[in-house]
Design a protein around this motif. Sequence first.
Motif, PDB file in Angstrom:
ATOM      1  N   THR A  83      -4.841  -1.976  -3.604  1.00 14.79           N
ATOM      2  CA  THR A  83      -3.805  -2.870  -3.081  1.00 14.79           C
ATOM      3  C   THR A  83      -4.056  -3.209  -1.624  1.00 14.79           C
ATOM      4  O   THR A  83      -4.593  -2.403  -0.863  1.00 14.79           O
TER       5      THR A  83
ATOM      6  N   PRO B 236      -6.133   9.033   0.395  1.00 15.54           N
ATOM      7  CA  PRO B 236      -6.726   8.725  -0.909  1.00 15.54           C
ATOM      8  C   PRO B 236      -8.187   9.148  -0.961  1.00 15.54           C
ATOM      9  O   PRO B 236      -8.901   9.102   0.042  1.00 15.54           O
TER      10      PRO B 236
ATOM     11  N   LEU C  31      -8.044   2.101  -1.811  1.00 15.91           N
ATOM     12  CA  LEU C  31      -6.923   1.551  -2.547  1.00 15.91           C
ATOM     13  C   LEU C  31      -7.273   0.176  -3.117  1.00 15.91           C
ATOM     14  O   LEU C  31      -8.050  -0.578  -2.533  1.00 15.91           O
TER      15      LEU C  31
ATOM     16  N   PHE D 174       0.977   4.242  -2.658  1.00 14.80           N
ATOM     17  CA  PHE D 174       0.187   5.477  -2.608  1.00 14.80           C
ATOM     18  C   PHE D 174       1.060   6.657  -2.195  1.00 14.80           C
ATOM     19  O   PHE D 174       1.075   7.697  -2.859  1.00 14.80           O
TER      20      PHE D 174
ATOM     21  N   ARG E  49       0.830  -1.216   0.000  1.00 16.52           N
ATOM     22  CA  ARG E  49       0.000   0.000   0.000  1.00 16.52           C
ATOM     23  C   ARG E  49       0.861   1.261   0.000  1.00 16.52           C
ATOM     24  O   ARG E  49       0.364   2.351  -0.296  1.00 16.52           O
TER      25      ARG E  49
ATOM     26  N   ASP F 214      -3.108   2.743  -7.634  1.00 16.72           N
ATOM     27  CA  ASP F 214      -2.923   3.396  -6.346  1.00 16.72           C
ATOM     28  C   ASP F 214      -1.809   4.433  -6.388  1.00 16.72           C
ATOM     29  O   ASP F 214      -1.840   5.415  -5.642  1.00 16.72           O
TER      30      ASP F 214
ATOM     31  N   SER G 131      -2.330   5.863   3.879  1.00 15.96           N
ATOM     32  CA  SER G 131      -2.892   5.093   2.770  1.00 15.96           C
ATOM     33  C   SER G 131      -4.330   4.669   3.050  1.00 15.96           C
ATOM     34  O   SER G 131      -4.897   3.891   2.289  1.00 15.96           O
TER      35      SER G 131
END
Length: 276
Positions: free
Chosen positions: A236, A230, A234, A5, A2, A249, A172
């Motif tokens: 991921t 974000p 995400l 990001f 992650r 991402d 993230s």
Amino acid sequence: MRGIFSAGVLDVFHERGLLHFDVAVGASAGACNIACFLALQLGRNRRCYLDHMSRREFIDVRRGLRGGHVLDLDWLWTAFEREDPLDVEAVFRSSTALYVVGTSVATGAAIYTRPGASDLLDVLKGSCALPLLYRGTVHMHGERVVDGSIADPIPVEEAYRQGARRIVVVRSRAATFVKKPSITNLASSALFWRTPALRRAVATLPERYALAVGFINRPPADCAIVHVTPDAPLATGRTTQDGKALAHDYELGRRAGERAAMEITQWKGSSPGLPQ
């Protein structure tokens, strides 16, 4: 994984010339991303996620079932050094003071290390040593450590303790996300029965996470925070290696970075010299 990001966020900061921070504090993959950012190696973080970290040699669940590492940091660090090394000397040419978070196996407490050129790579590895998935530990200034995000998942208060009053927090997760105590969390902590302090740290992680989010949402009167998150979930997860998901991402990170860059730029015109 992650962390791709924040790789997108930091690439935008680099492109916009937002390079001068007084202090940077990172845990786990975030610490590695920050080190690359300070080294001015634009694009390297993205390459690392889409290339080395997406290879079977790095993540292999079947290897873990056979008693090896699910996340083989030993292989990954060697591959980075051989094929796309971090410019360690450049990290320390930056005026930013870098602190890396580790979790002490002996006490379960956070260890905030300001590494030097000679031990940076080992310190970063220790901060990423996620227990169970990586079966080893790393020594950080004489202490055995594991992944720093266990003891301090969002080290915003440490940045404040270091004197920062304008703080950029990159996460993230959605801005409203808070880890909640769960049976799964308690069950996973039981796997650390040989290391009781670490077991307690894993079991109480949601409490520390909630405190950090509370600090972000209600900072002290002398502190301003840009909260970079974000704007969509995400694609991921922790061990995702799908190239499309990772690229998606990364782009989410770039979008968030553009929004944050506008806020940070506004700081430049007011109260110059306030630590950030």
